[in-house]
Scaffold this active site. Sequence first.
Site, short mmCIF file in Angstrom:
data_model
loop_
_atom_site.label_atom_id
_atom_site.label_comp_id
_atom_site.label_asym_id
_atom_site.label_seq_id
_atom_site.Cartn_x
_atom_site.Cartn_y
_atom_site.Cartn_z
N GLY A 1 -6.70 16.46 2.52
CA GLY A 1 -6.90 16.02 1.13
C GLY A 1 -8.31 16.28 0.66
O GLY A 1 -9.26 16.24 1.43
N THR B 1 -12.94 12.44 4.42
CA THR B 1 -11.74 11.78 3.87
C THR B 1 -12.17 10.63 2.98
O THR B 1 -13.01 9.81 3.37
CB THR B 1 -10.73 11.25 4.92
OG1 THR B 1 -9.66 10.62 4.19
CG2 THR B 1 -11.27 10.28 5.93
N ASP C 1 -10.44 8.26 2.41
CA ASP C 1 -9.85 7.03 2.95
C ASP C 1 -10.85 6.18 3.73
O ASP C 1 -10.61 4.99 3.95
CB ASP C 1 -8.69 7.38 3.90
CG ASP C 1 -7.52 8.01 3.16
OD1 ASP C 1 -7.64 8.24 1.94
OD2 ASP C 1 -6.49 8.29 3.80
P1 FBP Z 1 -7.02 13.21 4.14
O1 FBP Z 1 -6.82 12.18 5.20
O2 FBP Z 1 -6.52 14.53 4.51
O3 FBP Z 1 -8.44 13.23 3.67
O4 FBP Z 1 -6.18 12.80 2.84
C1 FBP Z 1 -6.09 11.49 2.44
C2 FBP Z 1 -5.28 11.30 1.18
O5 FBP Z 1 -6.09 11.42 0.04
C3 FBP Z 1 -4.60 9.94 1.24
O6 FBP Z 1 -5.41 8.96 0.67
C4 FBP Z 1 -3.31 10.20 0.53
O7 FBP Z 1 -2.27 9.36 1.01
C5 FBP Z 1 -2.99 11.62 0.86
O8 FBP Z 1 -4.22 12.25 1.08
C6 FBP Z 1 -2.23 12.31 -0.24
O9 FBP Z 1 -1.89 13.58 0.20
P2 FBP Z 1 -1.52 14.79 -0.76
O10 FBP Z 1 -2.81 15.33 -1.30
O11 FBP Z 1 -0.88 15.76 0.17
O12 FBP Z 1 -0.65 14.25 -1.84
#
Ligand code: FBP
Length: 559
Positions: free
Chosen positions: A88, A210, A212
Amino acid sequence: MKKSALQVARAAYQPKLPKALQGPVVAVEGAATQSVGNQDEIKAMFPNTYGMPVITFEAETLSNSPLKGENKKAEGLEGSVGIILSGGQAPGGHNVISGLYDGVKSLNKQSKLYGFLMGPGGLVDHKYVEFTDEFIDEYRNTGGFDIIGSGRTKLEKEAQFESGIEILRKLGIKALVIIGGDDSNTNACVLAEYYAAKNYGVQVIGCPKTIDGDLKNEQIETSFGFDTACKTYSELIGNIQRDCNSARKYWHFIKLMGRSASHIALECALQTQPNACLISEEVEQKAMSLDDVVTYLAKIVADRAAEGNNFGTVLIPEGLIEFIPAIKKLIAELNEVLTDPATGESRDFESKDAQVAFVKSHIAPENLAVLESLPKDVERQLCLDRDPHGNVQVSLIETEKLLSAMVAMKLDAWKKEGKYNGKFSPQHHFFGYEGRCAAPSNYDADYCYSLGYNASRLIANGKTGYMSVIKNTTAPAAEWIAGGVPITMMMNMERRNGAMKPVIRKALVELDGAPFKFFASKREEWAKNTCYVYPGPIQYWGPSEVCDQCTKTLALEQA
Ligand code: FBP
């Protein structure tokens, strides 16, 4: 590319570097390390990258100069470097790349930096670009990952590693930097180990990304992007709270991204002081059922209504549903059922309906009962596909609507019993994508640039299987501490897709940690009274206490 006035002014910002990285460095090695769990298994799986020391870079001085020591080389770089953005988006990714670019060029002007396109898939499929000064300058201090794009292809198979080495050799790349979260850095370590075992002469360095905030531990203070994303969401929550406190007629249910851990929700609560904020880790620890969570919220709504306040704000972490013990148990069984034991891969189904039917006929009766007690759309989402790393796609589950509908039902029941006599009018929001590509705050701009620049020093010092780390970030940037941590040090064994796998341990909210304790000491007051804080937008220029503050989480953790 057409730019706004802010972008033009921001492009000229020179991110700060730790003092130690401002000239030649000397790598100081600590003691041998161990993984956080399952030491024997991890050691056996990573014989070439296990147990390496933590590295700290110190500015080179006359007394510590390696040129004086025996058998030591002066800092330099041979060959080119590659970089991948994985997973993400998170604010500051472009600055990691510009920091790495400047770091590489400062070591050897002839070295090239290549970016693999659309995530790890670009390495496997040989899709790449070469960075130049003009290209990099377009993206300095900007948000997004659009410079080369990102993707969630999981690097785990020998065929992928072999395909990767072909293009790395062709381009003369001697080191690869993978910017990602816990899953991507786990894969970076697997790749580092594979290339080391094969003697391929390619180093692999990870970088903690991230929004998160769950890739952190004693060695990593925070993952990049968390600061900017939380400040962006907190601005929006503050705006909603001001509207809410003006109109005094709505309850706002605000879901916040953060797949598993509740760090984002907690940080936003610390910044904005809402009437309620759920913390998934606490829900799990107290073994709360969905009904317990709903009752907790309905009580806050009813108590405020009794004071004439039929309005308020509730923050909900995206991953909540997975932490309700009965649903967690259900998801664990669903993950097993959805995996083909023969291949360890996800099973293929003719259609989504066939997938749901298969799942329902293969899970234990008590889990089926829990599944069927959920609203149809949630039921379906839980039964359908996982992301490439095996995670439930919680961002697609509308927990904010689920909870507000259940709170409304509970309040109706209380009304009939004469226990509640207010008005409940909910509004729903989901803040996630709004913050992932925001222009990085000064903190993230400096932190990311330093992480990238520092990665070039790890490469120059011949390291592989390390993550680039910058510590002491609550101090002014000049005092930040730069170095590297072996990725194996953060690993343990966990069950994924029906099998035990080596993975970086995810950092959840610690209920005995200072940020949660501070929140817990305030939340009753924030629930009852209207104590909203309106943080306003991120500022880049102005007093340091306005522009350069780290998150409240980090400040409390480091206090
Ligand atoms: P990463 O762990 O890869 O940084 O992504 C986290 C995130 O932003 C989460 O918070 C969320 O649930 C997810 O990606 C959403 O994924 P997508 O971009 O595939 O919709």
